[in-house]
Design a protein around this motif. Structure first.
Motif, PDB file in Angstrom:
ATOM      1  N   PRO A  18      23.348 -11.320  33.121  1.00 58.08           N
ATOM      2  CA  PRO A  18      24.210 -10.882  34.229  1.00 58.08           C
ATOM      3  C   PRO A  18      23.379 -10.248  35.345  1.00 58.08           C
ATOM      4  CG  PRO A  18      24.310  -9.300  32.435  1.00 58.08           C
ATOM      5  CD  PRO A  18      23.428 -10.430  31.954  1.00 58.08           C
ATOM      6  N   ARG A  19      23.727 -10.507  36.596  1.00 55.70           N
ATOM      7  CA  ARG A  19      23.071  -9.911  37.756  1.00 55.70           C
ATOM      8  C   ARG A  19      24.128  -9.258  38.649  1.00 55.70           C
ATOM      9  NH1 ARG A  19      17.633 -11.451  38.691  1.00 55.70           N
ATOM     10  NH2 ARG A  19      16.817 -12.280  36.721  1.00 55.70           N
ATOM     11  N   SER A  20      23.876  -8.020  39.048  1.00 63.56           N
ATOM     12  CA  SER A  20      24.819  -7.283  39.881  1.00 63.56           C
ATOM     13  C   SER A  20      24.724  -7.717  41.336  1.00 63.56           C
ATOM     14  CB  SER A  20      24.569  -5.780  39.759  1.00 63.56           C
ATOM     15  OG  SER A  20      23.259  -5.465  40.188  1.00 63.56           O
ATOM     16  N   LEU A  21      25.779  -7.449  42.098  1.00 63.81           N
ATOM     17  CA  LEU A  21      25.842  -7.804  43.504  1.00 63.81           C
ATOM     18  C   LEU A  21      26.239  -6.593  44.338  1.00 63.81           C
ATOM     19  CD1 LEU A  21      27.316 -10.353  41.765  1.00 63.81           C
ATOM     20  CD2 LEU A  21      27.163 -11.394  44.018  1.00 63.81           C
ATOM     21  N   LEU A  22      26.021  -6.705  45.647  1.00 63.88           N
ATOM     22  CA  LEU A  22      26.475  -5.719  46.620  1.00 63.88           C
ATOM     23  C   LEU A  22      27.779  -6.191  47.250  1.00 63.88           C
ATOM     24  CD1 LEU A  22      23.027  -5.163  48.342  1.00 63.88           C
ATOM     25  CD2 LEU A  22      24.240  -3.424  47.016  1.00 63.88           C
ATOM     26  N   TYR A  23      28.628  -5.238  47.586  1.00 62.94           N
ATOM     27  CA  TYR A  23      29.902  -5.541  48.239  1.00 62.94           C
ATOM     28  C   TYR A  23      29.954  -4.826  49.580  1.00 62.94           C
ATOM     29  CZ  TYR A  23      34.937  -5.279  49.190  1.00 62.94           C
ATOM     30  OH  TYR A  23      36.169  -5.344  49.780  1.00 62.94           O
ATOM     31  N   ASN A  81      36.110 -12.211  59.296  1.00 62.04           N
ATOM     32  CA  ASN A  81      36.803 -13.490  59.161  1.00 62.04           C
ATOM     33  C   ASN A  81      36.638 -14.040  57.750  1.00 62.04           C
ATOM     34  OD1 ASN A  81      37.644 -13.432  61.877  1.00 62.04           O
ATOM     35  ND2 ASN A  81      35.679 -14.248  62.546  1.00 62.04           N
ATOM     36  N   LYS A  82      36.097 -15.247  57.605  1.00 58.90           N
ATOM     37  CA  LYS A  82      35.942 -15.845  56.278  1.00 58.90           C
ATOM     38  C   LYS A  82      34.526 -15.645  55.732  1.00 58.90           C
ATOM     39  CE  LYS A  82      39.489 -19.366  57.059  1.00 58.90           C
ATOM     40  NZ  LYS A  82      39.799 -20.826  57.078  1.00 58.90           N
ATOM     41  N   PHE A  83      33.781 -14.713  56.326  1.00 59.87           N
ATOM     42  CA  PHE A  83      32.418 -14.433  55.877  1.00 59.87           C
ATOM     43  C   PHE A  83      32.457 -13.870  54.457  1.00 59.87           C
ATOM     44  CE2 PHE A  83      28.513 -11.824  55.799  1.00 59.87           C
ATOM     45  CZ  PHE A  83      27.595 -12.746  56.253  1.00 59.87           C
ATOM     46  N   PHE A  84      31.706 -14.475  53.560  1.00 56.30           N
ATOM     47  CA  PHE A  84      31.669 -14.029  52.162  1.00 56.30           C
ATOM     48  C   PHE A  84      30.898 -12.716  52.076  1.00 56.30           C
ATOM     49  CE2 PHE A  84      29.600 -14.293  47.877  1.00 56.30           C
ATOM     50  CZ  PHE A  84      30.755 -14.137  47.127  1.00 56.30           C
ATOM     51  N   ASN A  85      31.578 -11.606  51.795  1.00 57.58           N
ATOM     52  CA  ASN A  85      30.973 -10.280  51.931  1.00 57.58           C
ATOM     53  C   ASN A  85      30.417  -9.719  50.624  1.00 57.58           C
ATOM     54  OD1 ASN A  85      33.669 -10.179  51.098  1.00 57.58           O
ATOM     55  ND2 ASN A  85      33.935  -8.084  51.815  1.00 57.58           N
ATOM     56  N   PHE A  86      29.684 -10.564  49.879  1.00 59.29           N
ATOM     57  CA  PHE A  86      28.969 -10.140  48.681  1.00 59.29           C
ATOM     58  C   PHE A  86      27.531 -10.659  48.773  1.00 59.29           C
ATOM     59  CE2 PHE A  86      33.412 -10.324  47.492  1.00 59.29           C
ATOM     60  CZ  PHE A  86      33.590  -9.166  46.744  1.00 59.29           C
ATOM     61  N   ALA A  87      26.595  -9.935  48.161  1.00 58.79           N
ATOM     62  CA  ALA A  87      25.189 -10.353  48.217  1.00 58.79           C
ATOM     63  C   ALA A  87      24.523 -10.128  46.862  1.00 58.79           C
ATOM     64  CB  ALA A  87      24.435  -9.582  49.297  1.00 58.79           C
ATOM     65  N   LEU A  88      23.832 -11.139  46.385  1.00 59.09           N
ATOM     66  CA  LEU A  88      23.093 -11.037  45.130  1.00 59.09           C
ATOM     67  C   LEU A  88      21.733 -10.378  45.340  1.00 59.09           C
ATOM     68  CD1 LEU A  88      22.782 -11.736  42.110  1.00 59.09           C
ATOM     69  CD2 LEU A  88      21.886 -13.965  42.804  1.00 59.09           C
ATOM     70  N   ASN A  89      21.072 -10.674  46.450  1.00 59.47           N
ATOM     71  CA  ASN A  89      19.742 -10.120  46.726  1.00 59.47           C
ATOM     72  C   ASN A  89      19.792  -8.840  47.542  1.00 59.47           C
ATOM     73  OD1 ASN A  89      18.041 -11.781  45.315  1.00 59.47           O
ATOM     74  ND2 ASN A  89      17.029 -12.662  47.103  1.00 59.47           N
ATOM     75  N   GLU A  90      20.259  -8.954  48.799  1.00 57.76           N
ATOM     76  CA  GLU A  90      20.218  -7.786  49.664  1.00 57.76           C
ATOM     77  C   GLU A  90      21.160  -7.923  50.846  1.00 57.76           C
ATOM     78  OE1 GLU A  90      16.715  -9.484  49.755  1.00 57.76           O
ATOM     79  OE2 GLU A  90      17.834 -10.852  51.028  1.00 57.76           O
ATOM     80  N   ILE A  91      21.493  -6.773  51.395  1.00 60.78           N
ATOM     81  CA  ILE A  91      22.142  -6.662  52.695  1.00 60.78           C
ATOM     82  C   ILE A  91      21.114  -6.055  53.641  1.00 60.78           C
ATOM     83  CG2 ILE A  91      23.947  -5.491  54.034  1.00 60.78           C
ATOM     84  CD1 ILE A  91      25.698  -5.574  51.535  1.00 60.78           C
ATOM     85  N   VAL A  92      20.928  -6.669  54.804  1.00 61.57           N
ATOM     86  CA  VAL A  92      19.917  -6.203  55.753  1.00 61.57           C
ATOM     87  C   VAL A  92      20.569  -5.942  57.104  1.00 61.57           C
ATOM     88  CG1 VAL A  92      17.686  -6.652  56.846  1.00 61.57           C
ATOM     89  CG2 VAL A  92      18.182  -7.609  54.576  1.00 61.57           C
ATOM     90  N   VAL A  93      20.284  -4.776  57.650  1.00 59.86           N
ATOM     91  CA  VAL A  93      20.697  -4.422  59.006  1.00 59.86           C
ATOM     92  C   VAL A  93      19.433  -4.360  59.854  1.00 59.86           C
ATOM     93  CG1 VAL A  93      21.743  -2.639  60.463  1.00 59.86           C
ATOM     94  CG2 VAL A  93      22.669  -3.093  58.171  1.00 59.86           C
ATOM     95  N   PHE A  94      19.391  -5.068  60.980  1.00 60.99           N
ATOM     96  CA  PHE A  94      18.194  -5.036  61.810  1.00 60.99           C
ATOM     97  C   PHE A  94      18.541  -5.280  63.273  1.00 60.99           C
ATOM     98  CE2 PHE A  94      18.708  -9.106  59.783  1.00 60.99           C
ATOM     99  CZ  PHE A  94      18.435 -10.064  60.757  1.00 60.99           C
ATOM    100  N   ARG A  95      17.578  -4.998  64.134  1.00 65.17           N
ATOM    101  CA  ARG A  95      17.813  -5.058  65.572  1.00 65.17           C
ATOM    102  C   ARG A  95      18.105  -6.483  66.026  1.00 65.17           C
ATOM    103  NH1 ARG A  95      12.642  -6.336  67.985  1.00 65.17           N
ATOM    104  NH2 ARG A  95      10.933  -6.125  66.498  1.00 65.17           N
ATOM    105  N   ASN A  96      18.836  -6.581  67.136  1.00 64.78           N
ATOM    106  CA  ASN A  96      19.266  -7.874  67.646  1.00 64.78           C
ATOM    107  C   ASN A  96      19.057  -7.911  69.160  1.00 64.78           C
ATOM    108  OD1 ASN A  96      20.477 -10.308  68.171  1.00 64.78           O
ATOM    109  ND2 ASN A  96      22.539  -9.665  67.636  1.00 64.78           N
ATOM    110  N   GLU A  97      18.322  -8.914  69.626  1.00 61.81           N
ATOM    111  CA  GLU A  97      18.094  -9.146  71.059  1.00 61.81           C
ATOM    112  C   GLU A  97      17.466  -7.939  71.756  1.00 61.81           C
ATOM    113  OE1 GLU A  97      21.787 -10.376  72.734  1.00 61.81           O
ATOM    114  OE2 GLU A  97      21.749 -12.348  71.785  1.00 61.81           O
TER     115      GLU A  97
END
Length: 293
Positions: free
Chosen positions: A126-131, A140-156
């Motif tokens: 079993p492997r845990s996920l982030l929600y 919208n319909k974006f699948f909001n779970f991640a097995l590896n990571e969630i990353v927040v970073f700068r844009n433009e």
């Protein structure tokens, strides 16, 4: 038995292995479905043009499936997660890619162990996920779970961003950096590792917070219990920031706050007995290559 097959591309040198697998499935009267786009790729090769196999295109069509076979690397498994979701369908990752931390079956071993796989005599890990939840309901319909990571970073922007982090409603710090990685133990050998984060074996119940190029010598990766809940607020000179979840990417307005916690379900991976996590680390990270050891 009912199985599903998923892939993103197919190299010519892998045709023989996949062909042998399909012949095994047909000869043993196993019900098979192939992901629609991957089946189109197969049809571009003459070896598969005579195969008449039903296709699927979303998770709703996988009801009753016993196993999901992925052909590719770790990225292929990550891309298959939105199809599997919380169904509990185990993944058999056949490594035709590069790294193979998740896709642990080499092509040759996979064919040798195929009877054991279908009889489910190997390990299921079993492997845990982030929600992820957001303050503005615009996923919208974006699948909001991640097995590896969630990353927040700068844009433009070339400027750094500030990320305020709260853990269980207690203020932790404000990261002044290019971004922040919130990783599971599974993802600790990915992006987090390349940014100086620790390797965490997947049987640990932790998350790791790893800043990306922080402008502070005292900002270091932090391991926390996966029962904690995170609250992130981004400050930036521009209107948007980027958010990635495994292989999925989108832009969010900086007013959009993030709430991250452990997912209420697991993803299950098949693994052969001798191919342990530590053996994979040793081989993939080239530990012990120095002959003096």
């Amino acid at each position: 038995m009912k199985i599903a097959v998923y892939g993103q591309k197919l190299e010519k040198n892998n045709i023989t292995y996949l062909n042998q697998f399909l012949l095994y499935v047909f000869n043993n009267s196993i019900e098979i479905y192939i992901e629609k786009d991957f089946f189109k790729i197969l049809l571009s090769f003459k070896e598969f043009r005579n195969f008449n196999i039903p296709v699927f295109s979303n998770y709703k069509e996988l009801k009753g499936v016993d196993l999901m076979f992925t052909f590719g690397g770790d990225g292929t498994i990550l891309s298959a997660i939105p199809l599997i979701r919380d169904s509990g369908i185990p993944i058999v990752g056949v490594n035709t890619g590069n790294l193979g931390f998740l896709a642990t079956f080499s092509k040759d071993v996979f064919l040798k162990e195929i009877d054991k796989i279908f009889q489910k005599k190997l390990y299921i890990i079993p492997r845990s996920l982030l929600y992820l939840e957001t303050s503005i309901k615009n996923l919208n319909k974006f699948f909001n779970f991640a097995l590896n990571e969630i990353v927040v970073f700068r844009n433009e922007t070339v400027s750094m961003i500030n990320i305020d982090v709260h853990i269980d409603d207690e203020f932790l710090t404000s990261y002044w950096s290019d971004g922040l990685i919130i990783s599971t133990p599974t993802g600790s050998t990915g992006y987090s590792l390349s940014c100086g984060g620790p390797i965490i074996s997947p049987d640990n119940k932790n998350f790791v917070l790893t800043p990306i190029s922080p402008h502070n010598l005292f900002s270091r990766p932090l391991i926390i219990s996966d029962c904690k809940k995170l609250h992130l607020k981004v400050h930036s000179r521009v209107k948007y920031y980027s958010l990635s979840m495994d292989t999925r990417l989108l832009s969010l307005k900086k007013e959009n706050e993030l709430f991250i916690s452990k997912a209420p379900f697991y993803i299950y991976l098949f693994q052969e007995r001798k191919n342990t996590y530590f053996k994979t680390l040793r081989e993939k990270l080239l530990w012990g290559v120095d002959q003096r050891n």
